[in-house]
Design a protein around this motif. Structure first.
Motif, PDB file in Angstrom:
ATOM      1  N   PHE A 177       0.889  -1.048  -0.035  1.00 12.90           N
ATOM      2  CA  PHE A 177       0.012   0.054   0.004  1.00 12.90           C
ATOM      3  C   PHE A 177       0.851   1.232   0.009  1.00 12.90           C
ATOM      4  O   PHE A 177       1.800   1.476   0.835  1.00 12.90           O
ATOM      5  N   VAL A 178       0.767   2.170  -0.887  1.00 12.32           N
ATOM      6  CA  VAL A 178       1.417   3.379  -1.011  1.00 12.32           C
ATOM      7  C   VAL A 178       0.255   4.611  -0.583  1.00 12.32           C
ATOM      8  O   VAL A 178       0.827   5.620   0.091  1.00 12.32           O
ATOM      9  N   GLN A 179      -0.932   4.400  -0.993  1.00 12.03           N
ATOM     10  CA  GLN A 179      -2.043   5.109  -0.410  1.00 12.03           C
ATOM     11  C   GLN A 179      -3.191   4.544  -0.230  1.00 12.03           C
ATOM     12  O   GLN A 179      -3.888   3.877  -0.839  1.00 12.03           O
ATOM     13  N   PRO A 180      -3.479   4.497   1.283  1.00 10.79           N
ATOM     14  CA  PRO A 180      -2.845   5.041   2.281  1.00 10.79           C
ATOM     15  C   PRO A 180      -1.411   4.190   2.621  1.00 10.79           C
ATOM     16  O   PRO A 180      -1.503   3.183   2.460  1.00 10.79           O
ATOM     17  N   LYS A 181      -0.334   5.001   3.172  1.00 12.27           N
ATOM     18  CA  LYS A 181       0.785   4.364   3.586  1.00 12.27           C
ATOM     19  C   LYS A 181       0.567   3.680   4.843  1.00 12.27           C
ATOM     20  O   LYS A 181       0.654   4.513   5.928  1.00 12.27           O
ATOM     21  N   LEU A 182       0.408   2.490   5.080  1.00  6.96           N
ATOM     22  CA  LEU A 182      -0.348   1.830   6.297  1.00  6.96           C
ATOM     23  C   LEU A 182       0.699   2.053   7.366  1.00  6.96           C
ATOM     24  O   LEU A 182       0.277   2.135   8.411  1.00  6.96           O
ATOM     25  N   ASP A 183       2.158   2.051   7.055  1.00 13.19           N
ATOM     26  CA  ASP A 183       3.068   2.106   8.407  1.00 13.19           C
ATOM     27  C   ASP A 183       3.594   3.503   8.227  1.00 13.19           C
ATOM     28  O   ASP A 183       4.504   3.584   9.022  1.00 13.19           O
ATOM     29  N   ALA A 184       2.748   4.502   8.042  1.00 10.65           N
ATOM     30  CA  ALA A 184       3.404   5.845   8.271  1.00 10.65           C
ATOM     31  C   ALA A 184       3.201   6.131   9.646  1.00 10.65           C
ATOM     32  O   ALA A 184       2.217   5.975  10.180  1.00 10.65           O
ATOM     33  N   PRO A 185       4.378   6.651  10.232  1.00 11.53           N
ATOM     34  CA  PRO A 185       4.420   6.973  11.642  1.00 11.53           C
ATOM     35  C   PRO A 185       3.330   7.943  12.086  1.00 11.53           C
ATOM     36  O   PRO A 185       2.747   7.524  13.221  1.00 11.53           O
ATOM     37  N   GLU A 186       2.876   8.856  11.377  1.00 12.55           N
ATOM     38  CA  GLU A 186       1.617   9.727  11.717  1.00 12.55           C
ATOM     39  C   GLU A 186       0.388   8.929  12.032  1.00 12.55           C
ATOM     40  O   GLU A 186      -0.380   9.245  12.890  1.00 12.55           O
ATOM     41  N   LEU A 187       0.149   8.085  10.998  1.00  9.73           N
ATOM     42  CA  LEU A 187      -0.991   7.204  11.139  1.00  9.73           C
ATOM     43  C   LEU A 187      -0.944   6.309  12.194  1.00  9.73           C
ATOM     44  O   LEU A 187      -1.858   5.955  13.016  1.00  9.73           O
ATOM     45  N   MET A 188       0.546   5.725  12.394  1.00  7.54           N
ATOM     46  CA  MET A 188       0.252   4.600  13.417  1.00  7.54           C
ATOM     47  C   MET A 188       0.360   5.268  14.747  1.00  7.54           C
ATOM     48  O   MET A 188      -0.352   4.812  15.735  1.00  7.54           O
ATOM     49  N   ASP A 189       0.683   6.538  15.083  1.00  7.36           N
ATOM     50  CA  ASP A 189       0.727   7.366  15.980  1.00  7.36           C
ATOM     51  C   ASP A 189      -0.683   7.776  16.459  1.00  7.36           C
ATOM     52  O   ASP A 189      -1.093   7.647  17.643  1.00  7.36           O
ATOM     53  N   TYR A 190      -1.571   7.928  15.482  1.00  6.53           N
ATOM     54  CA  TYR A 190      -2.983   8.468  15.669  1.00  6.53           C
ATOM     55  C   TYR A 190      -3.532   7.356  16.348  1.00  6.53           C
ATOM     56  O   TYR A 190      -4.484   7.533  16.996  1.00  6.53           O
ATOM     57  N   TYR A 191      -3.412   6.246  15.629  1.00  5.40           N
ATOM     58  CA  TYR A 191      -4.117   4.978  16.182  1.00  5.40           C
ATOM     59  C   TYR A 191      -3.494   4.316  17.315  1.00  5.40           C
ATOM     60  O   TYR A 191      -4.098   3.268  17.976  1.00  5.40           O
TER      61      TYR A 191
END
Length: 158
Positions: free
Chosen positions: A97-111
């Motif tokens: 997955f490029v979009q959404p980037k599942l391991d994006a730090p910001e996304l992981m922090d949010y959840y």
């Protein structure tokens, strides 16, 4: 016999690129349209390397005999082979997955997630959404046949 090697030099084999798939209703842009998925077309080699990371071979040991390896009737050491298909599939999904980037730090922090392999199940929490995302990855990576345009149109109509 003069072989033309240029015929075997295909850019799409060197750089596999990405594919775009229709997004899901849960994630919409500012205009209210589903944000498309962009998925990296992983090569067979990349997929094999991921799968190999989740294979384990362990020598079977006889605990009642000082943990010595168990030798079979054929004289070979008995081994236990294990494969964690679920984790391998999640890793493939995260890598693709490029979009959404599942391991994006910001996304992981949010959840509040520490393990990147938990992200697909959080983002695609509904079973149908997860199956759709998985099918997109499988199509992009060549692990499942791509839907023909006619089939996609029929799916949208129904």
């Amino acid at each position: 016999m003069d072989m033309n090697l240029k015929a075997f030099m295909k850019e799409e084999l060197k750089n596999r690129g990405t594919m775009e798939f229709e997004g899901i209703e849960k994630f919409k842009d500012k205009d209210g349209k589903p944000i498309p998925f962009i998925i990296k077309c992983l090569s067979r080699k990349e997929i094999k390397e991921i799968r190999d990371n989740y294979r384990r071979t362990e020598v079977y040991r006889d605990r009642s005999n000082g943990s010595r390896p168990l030798i079979g009737a054929n004289g070979q050491v008995a081994v236990l082979k294990d494969y964690d298909a679920d984790s391998a599939g999640l890793e493939i999904m995260v890598e693709a997955f490029v979009q959404p980037k599942l391991d994006a730090p910001e996304l992981m922090d949010y959840y509040g997630v520490l393990d990147r392999l938990d992200m697909p199940q959080i983002i695609f929490s509904d079973r149908e959404e997860f199956e759709y995302a998985d099918r997109c990855v499988m199509e992009a990576c060549g692990m499942a046949p791509r839907k023909k345009e006619k089939d996609i149109i029929d799916d949208i109509k129904n």
